[in-house]
Design a protein around this motif. Sequence first.
Motif, PDB file in Angstrom:
ATOM      1  N   VAL A  68       0.830  -1.208   0.000  1.00 49.05           N
ATOM      2  CA  VAL A  68       0.000   0.000   0.000  1.00 49.05           C
ATOM      3  C   VAL A  68       0.861   1.253   0.000  1.00 49.05           C
ATOM      4  O   VAL A  68       0.592   2.220  -0.725  1.00 49.05           O
ATOM      5  CB  VAL A  68      -0.963  -0.012   1.200  1.00 49.05           C
ATOM      6  N   HIS A 780      -3.572  -5.718  -1.289  1.00 49.94           N
ATOM      7  CA  HIS A 780      -3.572  -5.326   0.124  1.00 49.94           C
ATOM      8  C   HIS A 780      -4.210  -6.384   1.022  1.00 49.94           C
ATOM      9  O   HIS A 780      -4.484  -6.118   2.200  1.00 49.94           O
ATOM     10  CB  HIS A 780      -4.305  -3.989   0.285  1.00 49.94           C
ATOM     11  N   ILE A 788      -7.077  -3.680  -4.386  1.00 53.55           N
ATOM     12  CA  ILE A 788      -7.486  -2.319  -4.768  1.00 53.55           C
ATOM     13  C   ILE A 788      -6.937  -2.039  -6.157  1.00 53.55           C
ATOM     14  O   ILE A 788      -5.729  -2.185  -6.401  1.00 53.55           O
ATOM     15  CB  ILE A 788      -6.942  -1.272  -3.771  1.00 53.55           C
ATOM     16  N   VAL A 790      -6.414   0.887  -8.753  1.00 52.30           N
ATOM     17  CA  VAL A 790      -6.404   2.343  -8.878  1.00 52.30           C
ATOM     18  C   VAL A 790      -6.366   2.720 -10.355  1.00 52.30           C
ATOM     19  O   VAL A 790      -5.723   2.045 -11.160  1.00 52.30           O
ATOM     20  CB  VAL A 790      -5.213   2.973  -8.123  1.00 52.30           C
ATOM     21  N   ALA A 854      -8.151  11.140  -4.115  1.00 52.44           N
ATOM     22  CA  ALA A 854      -9.133  10.264  -3.464  1.00 52.44           C
ATOM     23  C   ALA A 854      -8.584   8.853  -3.324  1.00 52.44           C
ATOM     24  O   ALA A 854      -8.810   8.172  -2.299  1.00 52.44           O
ATOM     25  CB  ALA A 854     -10.421  10.263  -4.273  1.00 52.44           C
ATOM     26  N   GLN A 855      -7.856   8.399  -4.352  1.00 56.50           N
ATOM     27  CA  GLN A 855      -7.304   7.047  -4.283  1.00 56.50           C
ATOM     28  C   GLN A 855      -6.164   6.960  -3.278  1.00 56.50           C
ATOM     29  O   GLN A 855      -5.979   5.926  -2.621  1.00 56.50           O
ATOM     30  CB  GLN A 855      -6.850   6.609  -5.687  1.00 56.50           C
ATOM     31  N   ASP A 857      -6.065   8.753  -0.551  1.00 50.23           N
ATOM     32  CA  ASP A 857      -6.788   8.677   0.717  1.00 50.23           C
ATOM     33  C   ASP A 857      -7.307   7.267   0.969  1.00 50.23           C
ATOM     34  O   ASP A 857      -7.287   6.772   2.098  1.00 50.23           O
ATOM     35  CB  ASP A 857      -7.956   9.673   0.716  1.00 50.23           C
ATOM     36  N   HIS A 858      -7.789   6.627  -0.118  1.00 47.99           N
ATOM     37  CA  HIS A 858      -8.275   5.253   0.014  1.00 47.99           C
ATOM     38  C   HIS A 858      -7.150   4.326   0.461  1.00 47.99           C
ATOM     39  O   HIS A 858      -7.318   3.500   1.375  1.00 47.99           O
ATOM     40  CB  HIS A 858      -8.846   4.795  -1.331  1.00 47.99           C
ATOM     41  N   LEU A 859      -5.979   4.464  -0.160  1.00 46.78           N
ATOM     42  CA  LEU A 859      -4.843   3.620   0.220  1.00 46.78           C
ATOM     43  C   LEU A 859      -4.382   3.927   1.637  1.00 46.78           C
ATOM     44  O   LEU A 859      -3.999   3.012   2.391  1.00 46.78           O
ATOM     45  CB  LEU A 859      -3.694   3.828  -0.766  1.00 46.78           C
ATOM     46  N   SER A 861      -6.238   5.006   4.051  1.00 50.85           N
ATOM     47  CA  SER A 861      -7.216   4.382   4.947  1.00 50.85           C
ATOM     48  C   SER A 861      -7.001   2.877   5.013  1.00 50.85           C
ATOM     49  O   SER A 861      -7.068   2.265   6.091  1.00 50.85           O
ATOM     50  CB  SER A 861      -8.628   4.698   4.451  1.00 50.85           C
ATOM     51  N   ALA A 862      -6.712   2.276   3.835  1.00 52.32           N
ATOM     52  CA  ALA A 862      -6.438   0.835   3.820  1.00 52.32           C
ATOM     53  C   ALA A 862      -5.207   0.511   4.640  1.00 52.32           C
ATOM     54  O   ALA A 862      -5.162  -0.486   5.388  1.00 52.32           O
ATOM     55  CB  ALA A 862      -6.264   0.360   2.385  1.00 52.32           C
ATOM     56  N   ASN A 865      -5.996   0.595   8.266  1.00 53.23           N
ATOM     57  CA  ASN A 865      -6.755  -0.608   8.644  1.00 53.23           C
ATOM     58  C   ASN A 865      -5.837  -1.822   8.761  1.00 53.23           C
ATOM     59  O   ASN A 865      -5.998  -2.660   9.671  1.00 53.23           O
ATOM     60  CB  ASN A 865      -7.851  -0.881   7.612  1.00 53.23           C
TER      61      ASN A 865
END
Length: 927
Positions: A68, A780, A788, A790, A854-855, A857-859, A861-862, A865
């Motif tokens: 990630v 991931h 994911i 992208v 946005a992607q 941010d997605h990564l 967040s991933a 997690n």
Amino acid sequence: MGIFTSGICEALGIGDILSKNVKSKNKAAAHLASGEKINSAGDNPAPYAISEKMRVLIRSLNQDTKNVKTGMSMLQTAAGGIQIQIDLLRKIKERVLAASNDTSSSDDRKIIQDEINQYYSQIQDISTDTNYNNISLLDGNSFGKKVIDWSVLKSPVLLKGSDELGLVPNTYSSLDKTTGPFDTFSEYTTKAASIPDLGIDPALTLAGGSDGIPKEVALDINSATPPYTSVSSLDGAGFRLSSTYGTRSYVLTMNPAKQYPAGAYTVDISSCNTLNDVAKKISEVSFYGATAQVTPPSMAVTFTSTEKSADSNVLNVSDWQSSAFTSVTTKRDASPATSLFKSDTYFTGGTNSSGRTDDVDDPYKPGTSASLSKDISSAANGTGITVYGNYGNTYIQFTDGNDMSYDSVNSIYKVGKEYSGHFNRNSITFDFNKGKMQLTADYTGSYGNSCKVSDGIPARPDSSISYEAVSPLRGEISTLVMGSDGDLAHADVDLSAYNKSDTTALEDFIKNVAGKAISKFGYSYQFIDSKATSLAGISTISSASSLDLNELRSSVAGGETITEAFVNFLQKHMGSNSIQPIIDDEKTIGLSFLASVKGKAGNGTQIQAFEGVPRSYALDFKSWLSKDSVQEEIQKVGSLVDFLDGRGFRAYCATCNDQWFNFSFINGTNSDRPQSGTPSYDIKTIPIDISSVTDAGSLAMAIYEQSKPILTGTDPYFNHFMRIAADKDSGVLTLYDKRFYSVSSYPNYQEEGAKIADGVFDNVVRDERNLLVKKIVIQHTDKSSMNIVVDIPKTSLDQLFNCSEQELAEYTVLTRESREKLLGTTKTNTGGETEGKIDKGIRYLTDAANILGAQIDHLMSASDNIVTENENTTASESSMRDTDMAKGIADYIKDSILEQTGQYALLYTHSLSASSLSLLGNSANNK
């Protein structure tokens, strides 16, 4: 022998205990050395298996975190390249703005264009060369999401596939030098109609009217006090007669040549021998509003009103008198001509008003006043002019100086040639300003052009007129009969079927009546239903008063029957002298239309029903959708929405050249669509979102609900003459012209008036394309199918500007037109500005940067997690496998002590007590 055996047994027991304690100590030592309480499956098989799985997961999570973070680094690299491209486009826009300034010369613009070309090359290089670990990032070739873009053309074209509805018949192959096929609107007209619920089909005739009694007044000159002794004694006697038509004065005279006051009518009695002859002579006069006859035996003159109703009671006869007087006109010398006017000179410039205030194709032009101008500075002192106006003549005499006065004796205005000021006479304004004269009619219209100026002022001789005295006519005046009314003509309408408060019946009644009109004695009333979306909701007769039947709904809801509500409604709007209820058993069961004239004159008059048919075209979607050919096409594409998408129709104004409205169907909304139209073509395009259309009714309503606010809104560009109505139940959409009168005489009236055609003819073209992206998989999880993906948008020049390199080469700063395309100029449907090519490119790159952000941010967040899961898994595995150091040390010490004790016991087995051996055994067994 027994003692020896016992010692051996004891030694064997102690050895076994010692062995257990040694193993326990070694195990505790191993736990302390590794820090884990489970070193092998032998320690505890179930926890050991769980722990091993957790360790595998922890290693996977560690690698996921690395994956990630690597993906984030890659996206940040791509975002950095895009940011540089945005900065380059901003520089390009700055240079285009500099080139747009008129202070830039042609050579300056060439230099600027070379600089812009270098920026273009840098943008393209970034798209090609930006990479991460030798993976190109900004030159993707995979399809991403679908986007819509717009192209604004110089001239309109028929949008591909938009004319495949098969909705409008091909009546004309071409009209107004425009290729069709077309059909045409019906022309505005009015026609007879029927309203069965009101008994009008198409007319209702009034009857039952009867004349009333007219008033009678008698004049008996034989009963005069003191009595008349001869005919000559009546010479100069006057009387007045008043009727519904006014009052007139009459004089009995033996000499008709005598002058009596103006307005008096003379009755020549010179041939009469007796008073009875005079009475007969009076009865032979044609009186205004009355007849006269001599009634024997008294020979009195009986005047009878021609009005046979109570209105005749204004009839009256009275005496009239006037004193003798003389009207004298003094002599006026002529004023010589000014020589400024060679002949009669007429006013000019007076025009009548024309056009309409509500019609831009025939705009209202107010009338102008006729006028005449003249330089009077050279007029000789004492000369004059005569101004002949439509309401009297005015005499102007010019003098030296700057004064103005009025000579009332000679009726002359004496005006100094240097006078400045104005006055009004005979509806003409006389304006003077130091030698300049302006004469202007006080009213507008061509009528003023008949006013004129003649040179000079005519002489007027002395004259006088003597008017004879009038003595009051003596005689007995009496009223014989007072006037009274007869019966009014009427027509009764039975409404007993609606003597209820049922809402369903009310809606039926409104539907039957709305849209129709009635005429009654020169007055017209049209029934409308403002709640209706169909033509029944509008007034289509400009000369008629609109009566909104929607009022009945609240009346019926308040407890009135439909009949009561309708009768009260008509009385409110048409007057109780026109409408009366028919009541039976204290219930309103109908109505009577009453004549507006009294007596028999009302018989035979009619209440006529008619309707206004606007200049319109009805699209019957229900019938159209029921066609097999249409259903087959719908089935081919899968749904009605898919069939409609991209298609539409257009309607043309009846009195405008090259003006039409496009109704373009789209599946969704397009708020950023540029406004249609060019300097040569007045194109008004209304996008219609058909995404929720399911049948004919919903299609008609979708067009109506989305178009009406635009067609009737505050934007004058769209608020022209085109209007729209819809009937959901029948699935009919009606386009109509809001001008409810004929326009066929207009100069720009089209060949066959308003026309309509399938298809959207527009200069704004929708371009749909799939964005090209680089798809990168970020693993991931420990499952290959769970990852994911992208998307990194492609940012080459052809993607930014949605055009080829050859087309891009045309967008230079060397011409105004191309600069406007780069910067954008025209309005959009939402009132904003059309984006230029540069702003579109910047928006594209900004959107791409936002997508990457946005992607990222997605990564991120991933990653968070994964870290959380790793920490939780590690903690769980640790609690399951790691040893308790304090407890381990205590066990190790205890086992060491027990080992040493066991060794000691083995040496001194024969001396230990049974209880001591038992304690050692219990300690070992407790391991």
